[in-house]
Scaffold this active site. Structure first.
Site, PDB file in Angstrom:
ATOM      1  N   ASP A  62      46.108  20.892  35.772  1.00 15.97           N
ATOM      2  CA  ASP A  62      44.939  21.731  36.053  1.00 15.97           C
ATOM      3  C   ASP A  62      43.886  21.423  34.992  1.00 15.97           C
ATOM      4  O   ASP A  62      44.158  21.555  33.793  1.00 15.97           O
ATOM      5  CB  ASP A  62      45.285  23.219  35.950  1.00 15.97           C
ATOM      6  CG  ASP A  62      46.141  23.719  37.098  1.00 15.97           C
ATOM      7  OD1 ASP A  62      46.319  22.985  38.083  1.00 15.97           O
ATOM      8  OD2 ASP A  62      46.640  24.856  36.996  1.00 15.97           O
ATOM      9  N   HIS A  70      51.435  18.027  38.367  1.00 15.42           N
ATOM     10  CA  HIS A  70      49.977  17.864  38.348  1.00 15.42           C
ATOM     11  C   HIS A  70      49.382  18.500  37.094  1.00 15.42           C
ATOM     12  O   HIS A  70      50.061  19.224  36.366  1.00 15.42           O
ATOM     13  CB  HIS A  70      49.353  18.496  39.589  1.00 15.42           C
ATOM     14  CG  HIS A  70      49.519  19.985  39.649  1.00 15.42           C
ATOM     15  ND1 HIS A  70      50.656  20.591  40.129  1.00 15.42           N
ATOM     16  CD2 HIS A  70      48.693  21.018  39.270  1.00 15.42           C
ATOM     17  CE1 HIS A  70      50.534  21.899  40.048  1.00 15.42           C
ATOM     18  NE2 HIS A  70      49.350  22.192  39.527  1.00 15.42           N
ATOM     19  N   HIS A 109      45.736  31.134  32.862  1.00 17.92           N
ATOM     20  CA  HIS A 109      44.873  30.017  33.248  1.00 17.92           C
ATOM     21  C   HIS A 109      43.496  30.138  32.586  1.00 17.92           C
ATOM     22  O   HIS A 109      42.994  29.184  31.992  1.00 17.92           O
ATOM     23  CB  HIS A 109      44.694  29.963  34.769  1.00 17.92           C
ATOM     24  CG  HIS A 109      45.802  29.299  35.509  1.00 17.92           C
ATOM     25  ND1 HIS A 109      46.847  30.000  36.039  1.00 17.92           N
ATOM     26  CD2 HIS A 109      46.025  27.990  35.804  1.00 17.92           C
ATOM     27  CE1 HIS A 109      47.667  29.159  36.643  1.00 17.92           C
ATOM     28  NE2 HIS A 109      47.196  27.931  36.516  1.00 17.92           N
ATOM     29  N   HIS A 120      39.386  24.362  37.344  1.00 22.37           N
ATOM     30  CA  HIS A 120      40.243  25.124  38.261  1.00 22.37           C
ATOM     31  C   HIS A 120      39.923  26.627  38.201  1.00 22.37           C
ATOM     32  O   HIS A 120      39.909  27.300  39.236  1.00 22.37           O
ATOM     33  CB  HIS A 120      41.716  24.857  37.920  1.00 22.37           C
ATOM     34  CG  HIS A 120      42.700  25.518  38.817  1.00 22.37           C
ATOM     35  ND1 HIS A 120      42.509  25.690  40.171  1.00 22.37           N
ATOM     36  CD2 HIS A 120      43.928  26.050  38.557  1.00 22.37           C
ATOM     37  CE1 HIS A 120      43.556  26.289  40.704  1.00 22.37           C
ATOM     38  NE2 HIS A 120      44.427  26.531  39.742  1.00 22.37           N
TER      39      HIS A 120
END
Length: 197
Positions: A52, A50, A144, A56
């Site tokens: 992000d 997948h 992230h 997110h």
């Protein structure tokens, strides 16, 4: 040209702890007398292979449908990395890499926050890993936030065990999910004759 699938199968891939379990429902079945087969499915947006999107971890970041699809196709470099990649590691390898970078490490290729910062500073446009998450279990948020805050999407859950280090063309388009912070995708590498031998 050789097409190399680097995606994990949606229903059989273990999910990240706490994520929804994907499932498929058979609605119509020819073996039970229906005139056609029909099924539906449910999955979390972060299942199997997948992407992000910035949303997110960034409250006002772009959602999947707002990402430019051109970001998901282009020359990429597959690099072996076991454990946590540091900013110094990125500074050392970037002169030899494309602007799309995929890390393979048997499901344990993670970025430190300093590595994510170095990638953003180097102008990388897309980053991927064969791990569940781009960040190590004790430091998931940092990488992230650094990447997504720089508007760099993250591919997670890639299947790279059968891929050699080197340069390929990546094609990995997300589903058109309006407002979603992530999306499953089908990722492939295209290799010229001789590149994947």
């Amino acid at each position: 040209m050789k097409v190399i699938d680097i995606s994990r199968e949606l229903f059989s891939t273990p999910v990240y702890p706490g994520d929804p379990e994907p499932r498929r429902e058979l609605v119509r079945r020819m073996e039970l007398g229906d005139s056609y087969n029909l099924s539906g499915f449910y999955t979390g947006c972060h299942s199997a292979t997948h992407v992000d999107a910035p949303r997110h971890f960034i409250d006002d970041g772009k959602t999947v449908d707002e990402l430019d699809l051109s970001r998901f196709m282009g020359r990429c470099t597959v690099v072996s990395a076991h454990g946590i990649v540091t900013g110094a590691d990125i500074d050392r390898i970037m002169p030899y890499c494309e602007k799309i970078l995929l890390f393979k490490g048997g499901g344990e290729a993670y970025l430190s926050t300093s590595a994510a910062f170095a990638l953003a500073a180097a102008g990388v446009t897309l980053v991927g890993t064969d791990a569940w998450s781009i960040g190590a279990p004790h430091e998931e948020a940092g990488p992230h936030v650094e990447l997504l805050g720089a508007d760099i999407p993250i591919l997670e859950g890639l299947c790279l065990s059968h891929v050699k280090e080197g340069t390929y063309t990546l094609v990995a388009f997300p589903l058109y999910l309006k407002g979603a912070e992530a999306s499953p995708l089908r990722a492939v590498l295209l290799a010229e004759d001789g590149e994947a031998d």
